[in-house]
Every structure is written in C-alpha cells, then in structure tokens.
Design a protein around this motif. Sequence first.
Motif, PDB file in Angstrom:
ATOM      1  N   ASN A 113      82.770 -42.406 -12.594  1.00  0.00           N
ATOM      2  CA  ASN A 113      82.997 -42.655 -11.168  1.00  0.00           C
ATOM      3  C   ASN A 113      82.283 -43.899 -10.647  1.00  0.00           C
ATOM      4  OD1 ASN A 113      84.794 -40.615 -10.836  1.00  0.00           O
ATOM      5  ND2 ASN A 113      83.500 -39.329  -9.596  1.00  0.00           N
ATOM      6  N   VAL A 124      98.960 -31.551 -10.710  1.00  0.00           N
ATOM      7  CA  VAL A 124      98.009 -32.404  -9.993  1.00  0.00           C
ATOM      8  C   VAL A 124      98.663 -33.730  -9.629  1.00  0.00           C
ATOM      9  CG1 VAL A 124      95.903 -33.784 -10.263  1.00  0.00           C
ATOM     10  CG2 VAL A 124      95.913 -31.379 -10.929  1.00  0.00           C
ATOM     11  N   LEU A 130      87.447 -34.395 -10.583  1.00  0.00           N
ATOM     12  CA  LEU A 130      87.111 -32.980 -10.415  1.00  0.00           C
ATOM     13  C   LEU A 130      88.234 -32.079 -10.916  1.00  0.00           C
ATOM     14  CD1 LEU A 130      85.430 -33.033  -6.883  1.00  0.00           C
ATOM     15  CD2 LEU A 130      84.314 -32.760  -9.098  1.00  0.00           C
ATOM     16  N   ALA A 131      89.483 -32.491 -10.670  1.00  0.00           N
ATOM     17  CA  ALA A 131      90.618 -31.691 -11.141  1.00  0.00           C
ATOM     18  C   ALA A 131      90.631 -31.621 -12.659  1.00  0.00           C
ATOM     19  CB  ALA A 131      91.925 -32.290 -10.619  1.00  0.00           C
ATOM     20  N   THR A 150      99.312 -38.719  -1.066  1.00  0.00           N
ATOM     21  CA  THR A 150      98.974 -40.127  -0.837  1.00  0.00           C
ATOM     22  C   THR A 150     100.194 -40.991  -0.553  1.00  0.00           C
ATOM     23  OG1 THR A 150      99.063 -40.597  -3.224  1.00  0.00           O
ATOM     24  CG2 THR A 150      96.932 -39.945  -2.295  1.00  0.00           C
ATOM     25  N   ALA A 189      99.129 -34.984  -5.823  1.00  0.00           N
ATOM     26  CA  ALA A 189      98.472 -36.230  -5.418  1.00  0.00           C
ATOM     27  C   ALA A 189      99.479 -37.239  -4.885  1.00  0.00           C
ATOM     28  CB  ALA A 189      97.692 -36.817  -6.590  1.00  0.00           C
ATOM     29  N   SER A 238      90.674 -41.237  -4.026  1.00  0.00           N
ATOM     30  CA  SER A 238      91.418 -40.383  -4.950  1.00  0.00           C
ATOM     31  C   SER A 238      90.745 -40.254  -6.308  1.00  0.00           C
ATOM     32  CB  SER A 238      92.834 -40.930  -5.133  1.00  0.00           C
ATOM     33  OG  SER A 238      92.817 -42.176  -5.815  1.00  0.00           O
ATOM     34  N   LEU A 253      87.568 -39.459  -7.173  1.00  0.00           N
ATOM     35  CA  LEU A 253      86.741 -38.254  -7.329  1.00  0.00           C
ATOM     36  C   LEU A 253      87.563 -36.974  -7.434  1.00  0.00           C
ATOM     37  CD1 LEU A 253      83.977 -36.938  -7.464  1.00  0.00           C
ATOM     38  CD2 LEU A 253      83.887 -36.965  -4.961  1.00  0.00           C
ATOM     39  N   PRO A 254      88.570 -36.737  -6.566  1.00  0.00           N
ATOM     40  CA  PRO A 254      89.363 -35.510  -6.718  1.00  0.00           C
ATOM     41  C   PRO A 254      90.065 -35.414  -8.071  1.00  0.00           C
ATOM     42  CG  PRO A 254      89.714 -36.442  -4.552  1.00  0.00           C
ATOM     43  CD  PRO A 254      88.923 -37.446  -5.321  1.00  0.00           C
ATOM     44  N   LEU A 255      90.562 -36.532  -8.583  1.00  0.00           N
ATOM     45  CA  LEU A 255      91.217 -36.493  -9.897  1.00  0.00           C
ATOM     46  C   LEU A 255      90.217 -36.147 -10.987  1.00  0.00           C
ATOM     47  CD1 LEU A 255      93.627 -39.570  -9.720  1.00  0.00           C
ATOM     48  CD2 LEU A 255      94.249 -37.153  -9.708  1.00  0.00           C
TER      49      LEU A 255
END
Length: 336
Positions: free
Chosen positions: A250, A189, A159-160, A197, A193, A153, A155-157
């Motif tokens: 990251n 978001v 990127l968001a 999850t 998320a 989770s 990386l997506p956060l």
Amino acid sequence: MSPSSPSSPPTHRRIAAVVVLVPVLVALALWAFAWPAARTAPRDLPLGVAGPAAAAAPLEQRLERQQGAFELHRYADEAAAREAVEEREVYGAVVAAERGPKLLVATAASPVVAQLLQQAVTRQAEASGSRVTTVDVVPAAERDPRGAIMNASVLPLALAGIGAGTAVTMLGLLGVRAVVALTGSAALVGAVAAALTHSWLEAVPGNWWALAGTFALAALAVGAAVSGLAALLGQAGIALGGLVIMLLGNPFSGASSAPELLPEPTGAIGQWLPPGAGVSLLRSVSFFDGAAVTGPALTLAWWAALGLGAVLLADALKEHARKAEPAADRDPALAG
C-alpha cells in the motif's frame, strides 16, 4: 484461574510478547507510510522536451540543473510529445514555442506530478522572462479531478484479497475448491468495484468490463498470494501475506503520487507488488486506452498464478503423503 496447557507458553511470556509486538508493528507501519510521504520528490521522473534543437536546448539545460529529478526524453515536435504522454512514456512534456514554452501534462496519470511539473516549469520560465501555457492532454475524471477515489480503491481491494485468502484458509478449503472460491470472490469484487466507481460515482471512466476485470485481477493477486502462503506455511502465511500487502504494497504503491516520487527503491518495489501494479493497470485501462498495460498486468498475473499454484501444490503434497501412509496407520482396525 484455569491453568495454562502444557504446550502453551507461560502467561508472563505471552503478556511480554504482546507488549513488545504492538510497538514494533506501530514502528513498522509509521516507517512504511510516513517515511515515503516525508521524502516525496521527483527522481528520474520521465519528462519530454520537444521542439527544434536550437529552441529546446536551453529548456533541457535548465531542467538538467535539477540533478536526478527528471529523465528527459527528446521529441521532434509537439505532436510526438503529445503521443508520448498519451502512451504513458512520459508524465508530461515541455514544448519550445515562439511565445514561450508550452507544458503538456496528464492529470489522469498523477495530479500530484502534473502540479509539480507546472510549478517547476513555471518557475524556470519566469526566471527567463517567459510565460508558460499548460495543456492537460489526458485530464482526470470530471467527478474526481484529484484522483482521490481511484487512490482510495487500493486499500479496499487489498483488504478484499486478504479477507478472501484468510477465509479460504480458515474454512479449510483445499486444492480446486480453494481456487474456485478465490476466483469467484475476485470476480464479484471486480463487478462491485466497477459498479461503484464507474457506474455510480463516475470517477473511473473506460470500458466497464475491462475495469471490472482489472479490479478482479488485483483482488485475485492478493487473495491468491495470501492463500498460497497459508497453504505452504500455515496460519503464519496469512500474517506474512497481510504484512507484505499492507505494510509494503500500500504505501509503496505510489497511488497518491507516483512511483518516481518515492524514495528509492520503494517505488520500484511497489510496482512489483499487487497494490502498485493494480493502480498502474487501472490508470492505463481507465484513461489511456490500455497503453502500458503489459508490465502491471503480467505482475498481477504472476502473483495470481504463483498463489493459486501454491494452493494446488500444497493440496497435492498432502494427498501424496496421505496415500503414502501405511494402511495400518490410516485404519487402526487393520492393525494387529
């Protein structure tokens, strides 16, 4: 072939810039991601030792032989050690018992650390002819025993957040409008998320609203930082913010292992950046009933506040400069 504009660099210089820039970025990415992974080892990893002084002393001595690996905390008995694990003061604890040492771990804090402690304590116990009993005090989610979904989770956060900050900048949103857009995007978001999850994958337990708020705060911290840098530095701020989050935040977050397993000072740096603070806060909210949330929550809040403050400040400075212009400069019809 259309000629280059007078203000743009010659074509050969632009080609050279691309040829040089791409390998440099690849080298930075490999350094940031591969180097910490290749140097993973315990460094002052908080570990408890519990039991009567006479029985616990040999355990401490054997653990201290691994110089720099563990930061030992002394507890009177198993109950105190168990509480310390649940409060995230230590990753685990070795309890001196009559039938051999008992190891308390928390796979929810880090499956990698739990496995590392099992191997280290078991090896020492076998050398002394005793047997180790392992107890998982705070287990990981049944649907995600290795913590893979929580780790994924991060990386997506990131990127968001980068996407939201970039979109706000490119769409020309300023001041309060930018703040509203960033906040609203982060809130959505967080809800998405948490729905994925917690509700669907059942990999991140805990209170749904607390989890959604944690996801939202992590996304807002990144988005506000990128937008704030862009407001102060222009489009170069987007690149700077993205590089810091992706190439430092990251890999230095310790999400897949633990900050104490990364080479110094990368683990500490990672906890001061949104991805590292976000995953630490998420673990505390999900598995530890909010224990040790103050540090990571404040870190995310500061990133969000400073980023949003920079957005508002940049807009206020532009408005002040506009009002300070002479009337003739603002309205050509008044000139002459």
